[in-house]
Motif scaffolding. Sequence first.
Motif, PDB file in Angstrom:
ATOM      1  N   LEU A  46       0.826  -1.203   0.000  1.00 38.13           N
ATOM      2  CA  LEU A  46       0.000   0.000   0.000  1.00 38.13           C
ATOM      3  C   LEU A  46       0.861   1.255   0.000  1.00 38.13           C
ATOM      4  CD1 LEU A  46      -2.811   1.256   0.224  1.00 38.13           C
ATOM      5  CD2 LEU A  46      -2.623   1.084   2.700  1.00 38.13           C
ATOM      6  N   ILE A  47       1.939   1.266   0.798  1.00 39.05           N
ATOM      7  CA  ILE A  47       2.823   2.436   0.842  1.00 39.05           C
ATOM      8  C   ILE A  47       3.475   2.662  -0.512  1.00 39.05           C
ATOM      9  CG2 ILE A  47       4.960   3.318   1.845  1.00 39.05           C
ATOM     10  CD1 ILE A  47       4.135   2.063   4.480  1.00 39.05           C
ATOM     11  N   VAL A  48       3.927   1.578  -1.156  1.00 37.12           N
ATOM     12  CA  VAL A  48       4.554   1.707  -2.481  1.00 37.12           C
ATOM     13  C   VAL A  48       3.552   2.257  -3.491  1.00 37.12           C
ATOM     14  CG1 VAL A  48       5.546   0.407  -4.394  1.00 37.12           C
ATOM     15  CG2 VAL A  48       6.295  -0.050  -2.069  1.00 37.12           C
ATOM     16  N   LEU A  49       2.324   1.734  -3.461  1.00 33.08           N
ATOM     17  CA  LEU A  49       1.315   2.219  -4.399  1.00 33.08           C
ATOM     18  C   LEU A  49       0.973   3.686  -4.143  1.00 33.08           C
ATOM     19  CD1 LEU A  49      -1.128  -0.838  -4.557  1.00 33.08           C
ATOM     20  CD2 LEU A  49       0.563  -0.119  -6.246  1.00 33.08           C
ATOM     21  N   VAL A  50       0.877   4.064  -2.874  1.00 31.95           N
ATOM     22  CA  VAL A  50       0.592   5.469  -2.554  1.00 31.95           C
ATOM     23  C   VAL A  50       1.729   6.373  -3.023  1.00 31.95           C
ATOM     24  CG1 VAL A  50       0.323   7.102  -0.646  1.00 31.95           C
ATOM     25  CG2 VAL A  50      -0.973   4.973  -0.640  1.00 31.95           C
ATOM     26  N   MET A  51       2.977   5.930  -2.802  1.00 31.46           N
ATOM     27  CA  MET A  51       4.121   6.725  -3.250  1.00 31.46           C
ATOM     28  C   MET A  51       4.134   6.863  -4.766  1.00 31.46           C
ATOM     29  SD  MET A  51       7.132   5.296  -0.726  1.00 31.46           S
ATOM     30  CE  MET A  51       8.374   6.256  -1.602  1.00 31.46           C
ATOM     31  N   LEU A  52       3.871   5.763  -5.483  1.00 31.91           N
ATOM     32  CA  LEU A  52       3.833   5.840  -6.944  1.00 31.91           C
ATOM     33  C   LEU A  52       2.722   6.770  -7.413  1.00 31.91           C
ATOM     34  CD1 LEU A  52       4.479   2.123  -7.989  1.00 31.91           C
ATOM     35  CD2 LEU A  52       6.030   4.063  -8.214  1.00 31.91           C
ATOM     36  N   GLN A  94       1.461   9.292  -5.785  1.00 35.61           N
ATOM     37  CA  GLN A  94       1.820  10.672  -5.486  1.00 35.61           C
ATOM     38  C   GLN A  94       2.864  11.203  -6.468  1.00 35.61           C
ATOM     39  OE1 GLN A  94       0.143  12.484  -3.203  1.00 35.61           O
ATOM     40  NE2 GLN A  94      -1.068  10.611  -3.082  1.00 35.61           N
ATOM     41  N   VAL A  95       3.817  10.340  -6.837  1.00 35.68           N
ATOM     42  CA  VAL A  95       4.815  10.760  -7.833  1.00 35.68           C
ATOM     43  C   VAL A  95       4.134  11.054  -9.167  1.00 35.68           C
ATOM     44  CG1 VAL A  95       6.798   9.971  -9.182  1.00 35.68           C
ATOM     45  CG2 VAL A  95       6.747   9.597  -6.723  1.00 35.68           C
ATOM     46  N   CYS A  96       3.188  10.194  -9.555  1.00 34.22           N
ATOM     47  CA  CYS A  96       2.468  10.429 -10.808  1.00 34.22           C
ATOM     48  C   CYS A  96       1.646  11.711 -10.737  1.00 34.22           C
ATOM     49  CB  CYS A  96       1.570   9.234 -11.121  1.00 34.22           C
ATOM     50  SG  CYS A  96       2.458   7.706 -11.506  1.00 34.22           S
ATOM     51  N   VAL A  97       0.983  11.933  -9.614  1.00 35.34           N
ATOM     52  CA  VAL A  97       0.190  13.157  -9.452  1.00 35.34           C
ATOM     53  C   VAL A  97       1.084  14.386  -9.507  1.00 35.34           C
ATOM     54  CG1 VAL A  97      -1.189  14.473  -7.794  1.00 35.34           C
ATOM     55  CG2 VAL A  97      -1.691  12.066  -8.200  1.00 35.34           C
ATOM     56  N   LEU A  98       2.254  14.313  -8.855  1.00 35.55           N
ATOM     57  CA  LEU A  98       3.176  15.449  -8.883  1.00 35.55           C
ATOM     58  C   LEU A  98       3.683  15.703 -10.293  1.00 35.55           C
ATOM     59  CD1 LEU A  98       4.746  17.571  -7.294  1.00 35.55           C
ATOM     60  CD2 LEU A  98       6.533  15.864  -6.904  1.00 35.55           C
ATOM     61  N   GLY A  99       3.980  14.617 -11.034  1.00 39.81           N
ATOM     62  CA  GLY A  99       4.432  14.790 -12.418  1.00 39.81           C
ATOM     63  C   GLY A  99       3.368  15.427 -13.285  1.00 39.81           C
ATOM     64  N   VAL A 100       2.123  14.963 -13.123  1.00 41.30           N
ATOM     65  CA  VAL A 100       1.026  15.553 -13.906  1.00 41.30           C
ATOM     66  C   VAL A 100       0.827  17.010 -13.516  1.00 41.30           C
ATOM     67  CG1 VAL A 100      -1.475  15.449 -14.256  1.00 41.30           C
ATOM     68  CG2 VAL A 100      -0.119  13.347 -14.284  1.00 41.30           C
ATOM     69  N   LEU A 101       0.920  17.308 -12.221  1.00 36.57           N
ATOM     70  CA  LEU A 101       0.738  18.685 -11.757  1.00 36.57           C
ATOM     71  C   LEU A 101       1.805  19.615 -12.323  1.00 36.57           C
ATOM     72  CD1 LEU A 101      -0.784  20.639  -9.873  1.00 36.57           C
ATOM     73  CD2 LEU A 101       0.777  19.953  -8.055  1.00 36.57           C
ATOM     74  N   LEU A 102       3.054  19.144 -12.316  1.00 39.06           N
ATOM     75  CA  LEU A 102       4.139  19.984 -12.823  1.00 39.06           C
ATOM     76  C   LEU A 102       4.052  20.185 -14.332  1.00 39.06           C
ATOM     77  CD1 LEU A 102       7.204  18.684 -10.772  1.00 39.06           C
ATOM     78  CD2 LEU A 102       6.014  20.857 -10.498  1.00 39.06           C
ATOM     79  N   HIS A 103       3.724  19.106 -15.043  1.00 41.68           N
ATOM     80  CA  HIS A 103       3.793  19.180 -16.504  1.00 41.68           C
ATOM     81  C   HIS A 103       2.549  19.809 -17.128  1.00 41.68           C
ATOM     82  CE1 HIS A 103       5.447  18.058 -20.404  1.00 41.68           C
ATOM     83  NE2 HIS A 103       4.234  17.644 -20.750  1.00 41.68           N
TER      84      HIS A 103
END
Length: 451
Positions: free
Chosen positions: A22-28, A30-39
Motif C-alpha cells: 500500500l505504501i509503495v502504491l501510494v508513493m507511486l 503521489q509521484v504520478c500526481v506530482l508529475g502531472v501537476l508539474l507538466h
Amino acid sequence: MTRSLLQRALPRTLLARNIALLIVLVMLSQVCVLGVLLHYVQRPRVERAAAVFATYVSTLDNLLAATPLNARSQLTARLDARAQVPAEAFETPPRTFMRGYRLYQRSMFLDSLRAHLPADMPALWQAVDGQRLWIRMHAPADAPNAPYWIALPVPEDAQGSGLDAAILLSLGLGALAALTGYLIQRHLNQPLQELTRAARRVSAGEMPAPLPTDGPTEIAAVSGAFNQMTQALQQAEASRALMLAGISHDIRTPLTKLRLSMAMAMPDGSDSSFVVAAESYLDQIETILQQFMDYAGSGEREQREPGDLNALIERLAGDFAGLGHEFELSLASLPAVPYRPISMMRLLMNLMQNAIVYGGTGLAVRSWATPDSVIVAVGDRGKGLSAQELEQLKAPFQRGRNARSHSGGTGLGLAIVERIARLHGGGLQFHAREGGGLEVWVVLPLNGSMR
C-alpha cells in the motif's frame, strides 16, 4: 535466484506485506500526481508568466531607450541599474535537494523567458538576499557603449512556492491512505488470528466455540469451513471413544470368561502349568490391548495443571523401589510446569519401565531446567542402539534389536511417550550416556504452550 531474493526481501507477515504494498502504491500515485501537476498545470502557468514578464522587460527596455538623458539617469538610479552584474547572479538557479521541483520551475521559467527575449538580452538568477532576475538592457542611442543591468523581482509563478501546500496536502493524504489501509488490514487480520487461536486449541485437544461467520465473504467462508471441520472432528472423536469403549468391553469380557472357565475346568490337584501359561498369554493380550488404548487416547481431553515434576518422579521411583527396582535420583529445583497429570505419569512410567526391561542396571532419573525448558532424563546401562534405530523407535510398532528377546510388547511404548511429549509442546531425545548406556530426554517448554 531473483525470486529467492524477492522472497527474502518481502516481510514475513501478510499485514506487513499489504502495508508495504500500500505504501509503495501510494508513493507511486503521489509521484504520478506530482508529475502531472508539474507538466500539465504548472508548466503552462510558468510559460505564460515568462511571456508576460518578457513583455514587461521589452516595454521597460523601450521606455529606457526613449527617455531623455537627464531623466534616464534618475530613472536608472531608482531602478538600481549597474554596469556589472553581481557575482551572486548565475545563468541557472541554485540546486536544492529537498525542493527539486522549484529548480524545475525556475529553470523552465528562465528557458521560456530567454526564448521570448532577444539573444543580446541575457537573464541571470540571483538567490542571495532574495530572489531576483538580472536583465541586461540595450544601450541607448546617445550612449552606445554603456549597457547596464537591472534587477527585477521574480514572479510568484516562477518560484514554485504555491506547490508547497499542494505537496504537503498530497503527502498528508498519502499518509491518511496508508493509515486507513493499515486499520482495514488489521480488521481483516482479526478473524485470521481468531482462526489461528481456534486451530491451536483444536490441535491441543480442546473444542473451541464456533467462529463468527458475519465478516467478509471470503473470511466467512473460511470460518464456516473451519466450524464444519471441528464438528466433524467432534463426531469422529465421539465415534472413536465409543469404538474404543466397545472394543475394550467386547474383548475383556470373553477374556475374563476364559480365565474363569479354565479355573473351573481344571480338577483339584492337577498340573497347573497349562493354566499358568494360559494366564500369562491372557495377561499379554490385556497388556497389548491396554497399549493400543493408551496410544489411541494419549490424554488429549485431560486438562493441564501446573505441578511439580520432581514430586511425580519421586512417587514413581518409590513405587518401582517397592517392586525391587531402585532408581538413582538427581533432581534439580524445577519451576512449576503445566502438564496433564495422568498423561505425564504414563510417560514417565513407560520410560522407567523400558529402562528396567531393556537396561536392567544403572537405573537413574535426573532433571534440570534451562531458561526456556525443563528436561527429565531417564537412563540405564543397557546395550546402546544407533541413532537411526533410536529415531525409528519413535514410530508406532517399531522395536529395537535389544527388545526381540522380550515378548508381550507391541512397539507402542515410545510412540506413546513421543505423542504425549508433543501433546505438551515438547519432544523426545536420545543421548548416549557417559560411561555406557542410554538416556532418554523429555524436553518440556516452560511457556506452557501445548498442542
